[in-house]
Design a protein around this motif. Structure first.
Motif, PDB file in Angstrom:
ATOM      1  N   ASN A 148       0.875  -1.346  -0.105  1.00  0.00           N
ATOM      2  CA  ASN A 148      -0.078   0.022  -0.047  1.00  0.00           C
ATOM      3  C   ASN A 148       0.915   1.166   0.003  1.00  0.00           C
ATOM      4  OD1 ASN A 148      -1.427   2.405   1.252  1.00  0.00           O
ATOM      5  ND2 ASN A 148      -3.119   0.842   1.764  1.00  0.00           N
ATOM      6  N   PRO A 149       0.816   2.219  -1.001  1.00  0.00           N
ATOM      7  CA  PRO A 149       1.721   3.353  -1.049  1.00  0.00           C
ATOM      8  C   PRO A 149       1.290   4.335   0.101  1.00  0.00           C
ATOM      9  CG  PRO A 149       0.361   2.986  -3.012  1.00  0.00           C
ATOM     10  CD  PRO A 149      -0.259   1.969  -2.334  1.00  0.00           C
ATOM     11  N   ALA A 150       0.050   4.582   0.668  1.00  0.00           N
ATOM     12  CA  ALA A 150       0.091   5.311   1.972  1.00  0.00           C
ATOM     13  C   ALA A 150       0.883   4.622   2.913  1.00  0.00           C
ATOM     14  CB  ALA A 150      -1.325   5.456   2.067  1.00  0.00           C
ATOM     15  N   HIS A 151       0.835   3.356   3.194  1.00  0.00           N
ATOM     16  CA  HIS A 151       1.548   2.746   4.492  1.00  0.00           C
ATOM     17  C   HIS A 151       2.892   2.976   4.001  1.00  0.00           C
ATOM     18  CE1 HIS A 151       2.346  -0.130   7.617  1.00  0.00           C
ATOM     19  NE2 HIS A 151       3.024  -0.930   6.970  1.00  0.00           N
ATOM     20  N   PHE A 152       3.596   2.795   2.810  1.00  0.00           N
ATOM     21  CA  PHE A 152       5.122   2.917   2.633  1.00  0.00           C
ATOM     22  C   PHE A 152       5.394   4.429   3.045  1.00  0.00           C
ATOM     23  CE2 PHE A 152       8.216   4.605  -0.532  1.00  0.00           C
ATOM     24  CZ  PHE A 152       9.152   3.627  -0.225  1.00  0.00           C
ATOM     25  N   LYS A 153       4.718   5.328   2.699  1.00  0.00           N
ATOM     26  CA  LYS A 153       4.934   6.828   2.629  1.00  0.00           C
ATOM     27  C   LYS A 153       4.833   7.115   4.372  1.00  0.00           C
ATOM     28  CE  LYS A 153       3.157   8.876  -1.344  1.00  0.00           C
ATOM     29  NZ  LYS A 153       2.038  10.030  -2.132  1.00  0.00           N
ATOM     30  N   GLY A 154       3.949   6.541   5.050  1.00  0.00           N
ATOM     31  CA  GLY A 154       3.893   6.379   6.499  1.00  0.00           C
ATOM     32  C   GLY A 154       5.121   6.244   7.462  1.00  0.00           C
ATOM     33  N   VAL A 155       5.639   5.098   6.751  1.00  0.00           N
ATOM     34  CA  VAL A 155       6.857   4.472   7.311  1.00  0.00           C
ATOM     35  C   VAL A 155       8.302   5.149   6.921  1.00  0.00           C
ATOM     36  CG1 VAL A 155       8.369   2.611   7.282  1.00  0.00           C
ATOM     37  CG2 VAL A 155       5.960   2.016   7.295  1.00  0.00           C
ATOM     38  N   MET A 156       8.130   5.873   5.869  1.00  0.00           N
ATOM     39  CA  MET A 156       9.302   6.575   5.219  1.00  0.00           C
ATOM     40  C   MET A 156       9.107   7.832   6.102  1.00  0.00           C
ATOM     41  SD  MET A 156      10.945   4.822   3.234  1.00  0.00           S
ATOM     42  CE  MET A 156      12.172   5.878   2.923  1.00  0.00           C
ATOM     43  N   ARG A 157       8.224   8.441   6.501  1.00  0.00           N
ATOM     44  CA  ARG A 157       8.040   9.676   7.193  1.00  0.00           C
ATOM     45  C   ARG A 157       8.588   9.378   8.607  1.00  0.00           C
ATOM     46  NH1 ARG A 157       4.453  13.847   5.994  1.00  0.00           N
ATOM     47  NH2 ARG A 157       3.956  14.211   8.185  1.00  0.00           N
ATOM     48  N   ARG A 158       8.907   8.103   8.999  1.00  0.00           N
ATOM     49  CA  ARG A 158       9.711   8.088  10.357  1.00  0.00           C
ATOM     50  C   ARG A 158      11.154   8.309  10.411  1.00  0.00           C
ATOM     51  NH1 ARG A 158       5.171   9.018  11.962  1.00  0.00           N
ATOM     52  NH2 ARG A 158       3.629   7.524  12.444  1.00  0.00           N
ATOM     53  N   PHE A 159      11.905   8.249   9.258  1.00  0.00           N
ATOM     54  CA  PHE A 159      13.114   8.331   9.007  1.00  0.00           C
ATOM     55  C   PHE A 159      13.530   9.671   9.103  1.00  0.00           C
ATOM     56  CE2 PHE A 159      12.860   4.206   6.846  1.00  0.00           C
ATOM     57  CZ  PHE A 159      13.955   3.726   6.833  1.00  0.00           C
ATOM     58  N   THR A 160      14.659   9.925   9.899  1.00  0.00           N
ATOM     59  CA  THR A 160      14.995  11.303  10.181  1.00  0.00           C
ATOM     60  C   THR A 160      16.281  11.644   9.013  1.00  0.00           C
ATOM     61  OG1 THR A 160      14.700  11.312  12.586  1.00  0.00           O
ATOM     62  CG2 THR A 160      16.120  12.928  11.889  1.00  0.00           C
ATOM     63  N   SER A 161      16.177  12.758   8.587  1.00  0.00           N
ATOM     64  CA  SER A 161      17.126  12.930   7.340  1.00  0.00           C
ATOM     65  C   SER A 161      17.537  14.291   7.477  1.00  0.00           C
ATOM     66  CB  SER A 161      16.380  12.802   6.085  1.00  0.00           C
ATOM     67  OG  SER A 161      15.818  11.517   5.869  1.00  0.00           O
ATOM     68  N   SER A 162      18.864  14.478   6.847  1.00  0.00           N
ATOM     69  CA  SER A 162      19.428  15.769   6.812  1.00  0.00           C
ATOM     70  C   SER A 162      18.608  16.554   5.729  1.00  0.00           C
ATOM     71  CB  SER A 162      20.811  15.912   6.396  1.00  0.00           C
ATOM     72  OG  SER A 162      21.502  15.222   7.435  1.00  0.00           O
ATOM     73  N   VAL A 163      18.420  17.854   5.810  1.00  0.00           N
ATOM     74  CA  VAL A 163      17.726  18.645   4.731  1.00  0.00           C
ATOM     75  C   VAL A 163      18.891  19.252   3.962  1.00  0.00           C
ATOM     76  CG1 VAL A 163      16.107  20.337   4.513  1.00  0.00           C
ATOM     77  CG2 VAL A 163      15.858  19.027   6.230  1.00  0.00           C
ATOM     78  N   CYS A 164      18.762  19.119   2.762  1.00  0.00           N
ATOM     79  CA  CYS A 164      19.735  19.687   1.746  1.00  0.00           C
ATOM     80  C   CYS A 164      18.906  20.561   0.529  1.00  0.00           C
ATOM     81  CB  CYS A 164      20.468  18.512   0.972  1.00  0.00           C
ATOM     82  SG  CYS A 164      21.348  17.518   1.996  1.00  0.00           S
ATOM     83  N   ILE A 165      19.542  21.341  -0.042  1.00  0.00           N
ATOM     84  CA  ILE A 165      19.033  22.143  -0.970  1.00  0.00           C
ATOM     85  C   ILE A 165      19.983  21.578  -2.229  1.00  0.00           C
ATOM     86  CG2 ILE A 165      18.614  24.375  -2.508  1.00  0.00           C
ATOM     87  CD1 ILE A 165      16.996  23.687   0.199  1.00  0.00           C
ATOM     88  N   VAL A 166      19.456  20.939  -3.278  1.00  0.00           N
ATOM     89  CA  VAL A 166      20.395  20.335  -4.635  1.00  0.00           C
ATOM     90  C   VAL A 166      20.161  21.557  -5.347  1.00  0.00           C
ATOM     91  CG1 VAL A 166      20.499  18.704  -6.523  1.00  0.00           C
ATOM     92  CG2 VAL A 166      19.932  18.041  -4.051  1.00  0.00           C
ATOM     93  N   THR A 167      21.226  22.092  -6.147  1.00  0.00           N
ATOM     94  CA  THR A 167      21.376  23.117  -6.896  1.00  0.00           C
ATOM     95  C   THR A 167      21.841  22.700  -8.212  1.00  0.00           C
ATOM     96  OG1 THR A 167      23.483  23.937  -6.022  1.00  0.00           O
ATOM     97  CG2 THR A 167      21.261  24.781  -5.109  1.00  0.00           C
ATOM     98  N   ALA A 168      21.318  23.472  -9.349  1.00  0.00           N
ATOM     99  CA  ALA A 168      22.197  23.109 -10.727  1.00  0.00           C
ATOM    100  C   ALA A 168      21.998  24.333 -11.366  1.00  0.00           C
ATOM    101  CB  ALA A 168      21.493  22.069 -11.305  1.00  0.00           C
TER     102      ALA A 168
END
Length: 171
Positions: A15-35
């Motif tokens: 289920n995509p909604a279940h997958f997204k809910g689990v992924m929201r539990r990951f803590t990630s660094s915030v980056c700005i990717v530029t080009a």
């Protein structure tokens, strides 16, 4: 152990909604990717960023193929990863809102690969694209790191829809 085709098919019903809910539990660094390419500059807020190898030094970014940054990274063949400091939440919000003129009024310099480097970030890495793999709606870009810089600032993090200032508990 090799999975059979039938086993693989039954595993693809996540289920995509279940997958997204689990992924929201990951803590990630915030980056700005530029080009930057032919006088055009773009940036996007990203958390799908990680190191690939130390020898050679390389990084991985993931960009939705419908995002305007995708085409510019492809055309330029290069990108910069700006790791935001815990004081730069406003930049994360700014770039996630997809502004028409993303760098208007911002303090930045152009790096050696022609991509904007934002001032006062915790760190930055400039990369030249070595490979691109399309997977579903996104592309994975692997870039050889050609230049880096950093400060002593703590990075901004993201978890469960919230920006978090890392290092705050140890201050």
């Amino acid at each position: 152990m090799m999975l059979s085709q039938a086993s693989r098919a039954s595993l693809q019903n996540l289920n995509p909604a279940h997958f997204k809910g689990v992924m929201r539990r990951f803590t990630s660094s915030v980056c700005i990717v530029t080009a930057g390419w032919q006088g055009r500059y773009t940036g996007m807020t990203a958390t799908a960023v990680c190191s690939v190898s130390v020898d050679p030094p390389s990084m991985l970014i993931v960009i939705n193929q419908s995002n305007r940054s995708h085409g510019l990274v492809e055309s330029a063949g290069a990108f910069a990863i700006n790791l935001l400091s815990s004081e730069q939440r406003a930049l994360a919000v700014h770039f996630s809102s997809r502004p028409g003129e993303p760098f208007s009024g911002l303090d930045y310099t152009l790096g050696s690969v022609g991509a904007p480097i934002l001032r006062d970030c915790a760190a930055y890495l400039e990369c030249v694209v070595e490979s691109q793999v399309k997977s579903g709606t996104h592309s994975i870009f692997i870039g050889r790191v050609v230049s880096v810089g950093g400060t002593a600032k703590w990075p901004l993090c993201y978890r469960n829809g919230e920006y978090l200032a890392s290092g705050a508990a140890s201050a």
